[in-house]
Write an enzyme that holds these catalytic residues in place. Structure first.
Site, PDB file in Angstrom:
ATOM      1  N   LYS A  68      17.997  33.206  -2.893  1.00  0.00           N
ATOM      2  CA  LYS A  68      19.284  32.350  -2.995  1.00  0.00           C
ATOM      3  C   LYS A  68      19.864  32.134  -1.534  1.00  0.00           C
ATOM      4  CE  LYS A  68      23.108  33.835  -3.099  1.00  0.00           C
ATOM      5  NZ  LYS A  68      23.986  33.983  -4.477  1.00  0.00           N
ATOM      6  N   ARG A 112      27.730  33.107 -11.342  1.00  0.00           N
ATOM      7  CA  ARG A 112      27.451  34.451 -11.753  1.00  0.00           C
ATOM      8  C   ARG A 112      28.562  35.561 -11.265  1.00  0.00           C
ATOM      9  NH1 ARG A 112      27.299  36.788  -6.471  1.00  0.00           N
ATOM     10  NH2 ARG A 112      25.572  36.508  -5.449  1.00  0.00           N
ATOM     11  N   GLN A 140      36.849  30.219  -7.089  1.00  0.00           N
ATOM     12  CA  GLN A 140      36.614  31.458  -7.962  1.00  0.00           C
ATOM     13  C   GLN A 140      37.764  32.013  -8.573  1.00  0.00           C
ATOM     14  OE1 GLN A 140      34.259  34.080  -9.614  1.00  0.00           O
ATOM     15  NE2 GLN A 140      33.545  32.546  -7.782  1.00  0.00           N
ATOM     16  N   GLY A 222      36.272  39.112  -3.283  1.00  0.00           N
ATOM     17  CA  GLY A 222      36.392  38.348  -1.950  1.00  0.00           C
ATOM     18  C   GLY A 222      35.560  39.160  -0.830  1.00  0.00           C
ATOM     19  N   ASP A 224      32.945  40.178   0.980  1.00  0.00           N
ATOM     20  CA  ASP A 224      31.322  40.432   1.001  1.00  0.00           C
ATOM     21  C   ASP A 224      30.919  40.466   2.140  1.00  0.00           C
ATOM     22  OD1 ASP A 224      32.039  37.914   1.771  1.00  0.00           O
ATOM     23  OD2 ASP A 224      30.986  36.872  -0.021  1.00  0.00           O
ATOM     24  N   LYS A 228      35.691  41.700   5.739  1.00  0.00           N
ATOM     25  CA  LYS A 228      36.828  41.314   4.948  1.00  0.00           C
ATOM     26  C   LYS A 228      37.341  42.453   4.226  1.00  0.00           C
ATOM     27  CE  LYS A 228      34.176  36.664   3.960  1.00  0.00           C
ATOM     28  NZ  LYS A 228      33.632  35.950   3.083  1.00  0.00           N
TER      29      LYS A 228
END
Length: 316
Positions: A68, A112, A140, A222, A224, A228
């Site tokens: 992905k 997902r 999201q 959020g 990732d 962050k």
């Protein structure tokens, strides 16, 4: 011949797919050691601000493996295009033959993630949810709220965003199905809500330990990358239960990573999601506990949703 499946058809196929159950099975396989999931590939961009993640892997003895590529470019709204972009590549696990390209434009990553948020609430949210708090106003944020409706009848929602204009627009988009309140601060939001989902690319903590009332569940989606952070590290120390979707990934990204770096928690304080959902003793046991699920996004989610879409395509 390699099948190419476009976004419109992907959306149609998903209407008949139980994505939450697929996520649950994927996390169980992952935590039970039945997957091969290498470290995340990552590209970070400064001008304009954005990031691209390459996640890949396979479930042992299954038919396929998946690669992905998904990105988030946060100025895309100025261009009139979604911040999320990407595609999924599906290959035969026995031969390496490309079987399908899913041109999902980042949509499957969004779905997902929302499904994983619903799964987190299924096992860790309090039984009685008085209000849902959504931190963030993007796609999201909306999807998390929609998927939560599978597990709670609560329609009272508090939202907070850095932009009052975007918050008002988001509230309007939710329509009459929800009783929506716009919070002036995350502190105000936390005061009213015992289920909170954070969905921003913030690099500074938005929720403080002192904000959170007992019995609150937080799903953080959020953070990732290593930079962050949406939750103050002290908040993870305060929590009764801290869950990571991937303990290996939490060593380099996410809320758990930041709290560990800050010396507030250790790896011994963390339970992996796929392990916890198999053991009731590791789940919420009363409605006074503070629970946190840190979702950094694991390749097994991409494997499961890609295989589910392709299987539904073959059954047409």
């Amino acid at each position: 011949m390699t099948t190419v499946i476009h976004l419109k058809e992907i959306k149609a196929l998903l209407k008949h797919t139980d994505v939450v159950t697929a996520m649950e099975e994927g996390f169980i396989q992952y935590s039970n050691g039945n997957t091969v999931v290498p470290p995340v590939g990552e590209l970070l961009f400064e001008d304009p601000k954005g990031d691209a993640h390459i996640k890949y892997g396979y479930i042992k003895n299954e038919a396929y493996y998946v690669i992905k590529i998904a990105s988030g470019f946060y100025d895309n709204a100025k261009l009139g295009i979604p911040s999320s972009q990407g595609l999924m590549l599906l290959f035969d696990q026995k031969t390496g033959v490309p079987k399908a390209v899913l041109l999902d434009e980042g949509y499957l990553t969004d779905i997902r993630t929302a499904a994983a948020g619903a799964l987190a609430a299924k096992y860790f949210a309090p039984k009685e949810i008085k209000a849902i708090g959504i931190v963030g106003t993007g796609i999201q944020a909306k999807l998390q709220l929609q998927y939560l409706q599978k597990y709670t009848p609560c329609t009272t929602v508090w939202i907070w965003g850095r932009s009052k204009e975007k918050a008002a627009k988001f509230a309007n988009e939710l329509g009459a199905d929800f009783d929506v309140h716009i919070a002036d601060s995350t502190t105000e939001l936390a005061k009213h809500c015992n289920l909170i989902v954070t969905t921003t690319p913030s690099e500074q903590a938005l929720l403080k330990a002192s904000d959170i009332q007992k019995g609150t569940h937080i799903t953080a989606v959020g953070s990732d990358t290593e930079h962050k952070q949406e939750l103050e590290s002290e908040l993870l120390k305060k929590a009764d239960i801290v869950i990571s979707d991937s303990i290996p990934q939490s060593k380099s990204r996410g809320e758990v990573y930041r709290a560990t770096q800050d010396g507030k928690i250790t790896e011994d304080d963390i339970v992996e999601l796929g392990t916890a959902i198999q053991d009731k003793k590791l789940q919420r046991t009363n409605d006074d506990q503070i629970t946190i699920v840190d979702l950094t996004g694991v390749a097994v989610q991409d494997i499961m949703i890609t295989e589910a879409v392709y299987t539904a395509y073959l059954k047409k």
